[in-house]
Design an enzyme around this catalytic site. Sequence first.
Site: not given
Lengths: 464, 464
Positions: A69, A71, A217, A241, A244, A278, A329
């Site tokens: 994972h 970013h 979300r 995700h 978290e 997560h 992450d």
Amino acid sequence: MSSPGPVSSPGPVSRWWAELAWLGDPAVPPVAGVLIEAEGGRFTSVTPGAEPDGERLPGLTIPGLANVHSHAFHRALRGRTHAARGSFWTWREHMYEFAAGLDPDSYHALARAVYGEMALAGITAVGEFHYLHHGPDGRPYGDANVMSAALVAAAAEAGIRITLLDTCYLAGGVGEPVAGVQLRFSDGDAAGWAARAGAFRPDGSHARVGAAIHSVRAVPAGQLRDVVGWAADRDAPLHVHLSEQRAENEASLAAYGHTPTGVLAAAGALGPRAVAVHATHLTSADVGLLGSSGTGVCLCPTTERDLADGIGPARELASSGSPLSLGSDGHAVIDLFEEARAVELGERVRTEQRGHFWAGELLGAATAHGAIGWPDAGRIVPGAIADLVTVGLDSVRLAGTRPGDAAGAVVFAATAADVRTVVASGRTIVRDGHHTTVDVPAELAAALTPTPTEVGETRPGGTG
Amino acid sequence: MSSPGPVSSPGPVSRWWAELAWLGDPAVPPVAGVLIEAEGGRFTSVTPGAEPDGERLPGLTIPGLANVHSHAFHRALRGRTHAARGSFWTWREHMYEFAAGLDPDSYHALARAVYGEMALAGITAVGEFHYLHHGPDGRPYGDANVMSAALVAAAAEAGIRITLLDTCYLAGGVGEPVAGVQLRFSDGDAAGWAARAGAFRPDGSHARVGAAIHSVRAVPAGQLRDVVGWAADRDAPLHVHLSEQRAENEASLAAYGHTPTGVLAAAGALGPRAVAVHATHLTSADVGLLGSSGTGVCLCPTTERDLADGIGPARELASSGSPLSLGSDGHAVIDLFEEARAVELGERVRTEQRGHFWAGELLGAATAHGAIGWPDAGRIVPGAIADLVTVGLDSVRLAGTRPGDAAGAVVFAATAADVRTVVASGRTIVRDGHHTTVDVPAELAAALTPTPTEVGETRPGGTG
């Protein structure tokens, strides 16, 4: 999953002799004197107890690490969000601000350096959870996948494999439209996302494509099945995700009457190709749903500390049937040894008991290439993709390690700085602790330190 | 406290130019271009904004780090107690086993290497919580302080200062006699401890002596005042392990009707010269007693993770008036940057909120020499002991750090491997990341890896 095939063009046979090697089976400790041969990017023979031959690898050799994972652009926030004590919102503000300024060229340059840093840490494949798709104000670029292509090219240049987890991101929160920089993340609806993502053909055998749901979300429940179906059609990994922060659970319960795990289960998103990232705040029922469906769980402990998420139920998840993997992450640090030990150490402070995971289990989580669609990597066995990482046992951190304790010593005391040699898909990308083709610190500094004219001079003493 | 005096013989003036320096005031961020001069082991002038002159220190220069809580021999357990998953009891068994085999020569050799490792991590002074006083079966050595002397000599050879915290250890638990290797720890009673400890004269201006109460488990309440009085008479630091595990609290409440903090308060042990180590499981009343008395608290987060102690109320303690300091304790790792960030990150996972400590506060805790009786160190100001640590900002971990963010970047992303230069009491002990006089990895390996004839050969694959 994608079927095995050559990962680099066939060439001369490579041969290494590992003083000590952990071959990838969590239940089997390291063995001594292992002769390892490869051709065309795959192992052809692995022989313990052999006489030295070929390139000598002193220390403990293990399979390449999988950073499940990532970013990449979050690397820009390292060490910069703690001024004035910082908060989660300081952090997100910085993150959005930096994201707003990236274009395909600058993201390529940054990602190349970040993937170079990963290579130096022994990472041979990355799962890039990618949602920065579009140009300013959300206008698609001429090539709508140019950002994806930049990341794939960056990985190739750093010498690591990449699974581009093309991320569907449609809403700023449950029932809220995207706004500001989030416009760059959104394809309007899931069909738009599927059309764009489906058109992407990564350049190079080092790259595969998977799907991601940013979170419950950011993707309305009614559109989840489109993403799930897209991934199923391609037998591709599907990441998300999950829980978290507690606020996500509350929003999900309020909107849907179910936890995020429940919402995903109802959309058919769980299963062995799925990875929940997560999985921090779960109910027992959530753990049961994840485990019984064989859904993987990617823990990112250094990020979960950094962002004050909390400590997830790692042992319970693993025992329930969820294979664990690890990710750096947000790249507060890039060190999968630190992530691996943090899984056990987090359980220790949470439960006030020692002894939840074997060192071999933690190394298994750190080498879980299957979680990003490379099931043919993560073991040093004939036929597997030829990834090797050698950790020196001669630094002050590891000096005095006895061979029988090497796996535990590496998991609990090594750092990324102890990685000496890295071979990815048969190619040596790190030698004696240095990247063979990228000047990683210089490129990081160039990508992360805009010239004064760009942002106004940063003066010492300015921000504490 | 001991009065300031020369810490090395006067000699030629040393001169450094720090590209960027944090001078030791938690509220003041790093300043650029600092010319620093020293003579006789103390700073004589500190001038920010100066032209380069003398030895150039690129990166962030900070005061020397203080490792306030150490058990040097625990270094032998690093990475070795996780086999078969491990437990607290596996760990203690290993620790006792190793302690049983040490003699003054082997402890000197091990401690010299461990203090060398500390020097490489930027540590310029150590608080050695020393309880391995006597020979096998508890028989005193001919010189009853020969073990203390071995530790003091080891620190001198590694180039760091030491505060020998001579530890009173009289009982195996509340109301239980010492047994087994614990016989080596005990002086019979507090008067015996005071007589032996009082006879010790450390060799060298690099060494000071303090007192320690092992814990309320190991010193009966009725004998605490003897130790407290001994330390008060000498104006010396007084350290104590406090409420590291809940079992200690339960035993204390059962035997005395008070928490360990309450027992110590009743014995007059609290106050500004006292340091409570761990302070993990406290009541609000305990926090109030510690804070209002100005008792220091030494946190050892990497050990508290390793031993599954839990996470103590760091912010609450600091806000209540307890100055914080840090220790690597059991040496699962020796890295005070990791300890410093763990204080904040522990609070984050405990409270699910970010932003408890400023980076400067955490650096302040990492340089709290006053907690081990060197109040004249830990600041780069004229008159202070001349300790400097330069952290390179050019590794992959810190590349791209902007000057204004340097303190946060170092606290949250540096490792001990980023330490380039270390000056202790005016002497350069680490240059370009290497110890100037001790081959630390080789000496660690020699001290930690007995030859096969000593313990039976350790075979790869033996213990998982």
